[in-house]
Design a protein around this motif. Structure first.
Motif: not given
Length: 275
Positions: A1-15
């Motif tokens: 949806m437009s304007g909705t903040r995307q939640i980053q996957p955990v593995f992306t955050l870990l890296n």
């Protein structure tokens, strides 16, 4: 949806977290099996003692529910801000870069009512989204126990330089703190040694040590787990006075009995992590 903040996957955050803290040479976690042993005091004063020696130091207050590092360092009324590259640490005394949940709250006494998964996610996001400066040391102050926060740190930061275990004199502390030691060993983190806080008290003008909290057990713990007793930090009434004054104890009373022991602790850490 437009304007909705995307939640980053955990593995992306870990890296991202590993990449960001990778700019800091030594990462040291400070933990204990129980509360009330002055672990946050040791973490913050160790950070200052290292900064006194000219090292570039950051500190992460990973105690989500009981964030106290900002208060101990005298960071009253300070807040985190962010730019396009991430969350900016708050600069504390001697240039120590401080990151803490309490520096994001509208009021420092506001409770953080989160379950385990949210706490783990928050710590991972802080490691990943803070604009950590290049430096020599990152001190990570963990809450009591061996739960979500400690697990998240050891799983996220693969190149930890080691762990410092904080205890206090008495049999109960010895039994519970042993759990933290076993946690460190089982997770293949180097055990740097043990700090016995509130170890003894000296009356002014006297060299006689009084064990007000019970028999000293730090040396026995160190022998049992084949590690080193890094320091015995005495009880010092000036620590409470410094808190009331809103000034870090190490800077307010540099000649205090505990201040001398804290500097000795920093020297021991340096000898171990950069021989």
């Amino acid at each position: 949806m437009s304007g909705t903040r995307q939640i980053q996957p955990v593995f992306t955050l870990l890296n991202k977290a590993r990449d960001r803290v990778g700019k800091i040479r030594h990462k040291i976690m400070v933990l204990s099996g129980k509360g009330g042993v002055g672990k946050s005091f040791i973490s913050s004063m160790l950070a200052l003692a290292l900064a006194e020696k000219g090292y570039k130091v950051s500190i992460l207050d990973a105690d989500i529910h009981g964030s106290s590092i900002p208060t101990i360092l005298g960071l009253h009324g300070m807040r985190h801000f962010a730019d396009e590259e991430g969350i900016l640490p708050v600069e504390g005394p001697l240039g120590v870069q401080v990151v803490a949940i309490n520096l994001m709250l509208d009021s420092p006494d506001a409770p953080v009512v989160w379950r385990g998964p949210l706490k783990s996610r928050a710590i991972t996001e802080l490691l990943a989204k803070v604009k950590w400066p290049e430096g020599d040391f990152l001190v990570i102050d963990l809450p009591p126990g061996t739960g979500d926060e400690a697990i998240t740190v050891v799983q996220t930061i693969r190149d930890l330089s080691g762990a410092v275990i904080v205890t206090a004199p008495n049999i109960l502390s010895e039994v519970i703190v042993s759990k933290a030691i076993n946690f460190v060993v089982k997770n293949n983190v180097k055990l740097l040694g043990i700090v016995e806080n509130m170890s003894y008290f000296k009356c002014p003008g006297s060299d006689v040590e009084y064990n007000l909290l019970g028999r000293s057990t730090g040396e026995e713990l160190a022998k049992k787990y084949q590690t080193k007793l890094l320091a015995r930090i005495p009880l010092d009434p000036l620590i409470g006075r410094a808190l009331e004054e809103g000034v870090p104890y190490l800077l307010a009373y540099p000649e205090g009995e505990a201040a001398k022991a804290i500097r000795s602790l920093a020297e021991e850490i340096l000898r171990i992590v950069q021989p």
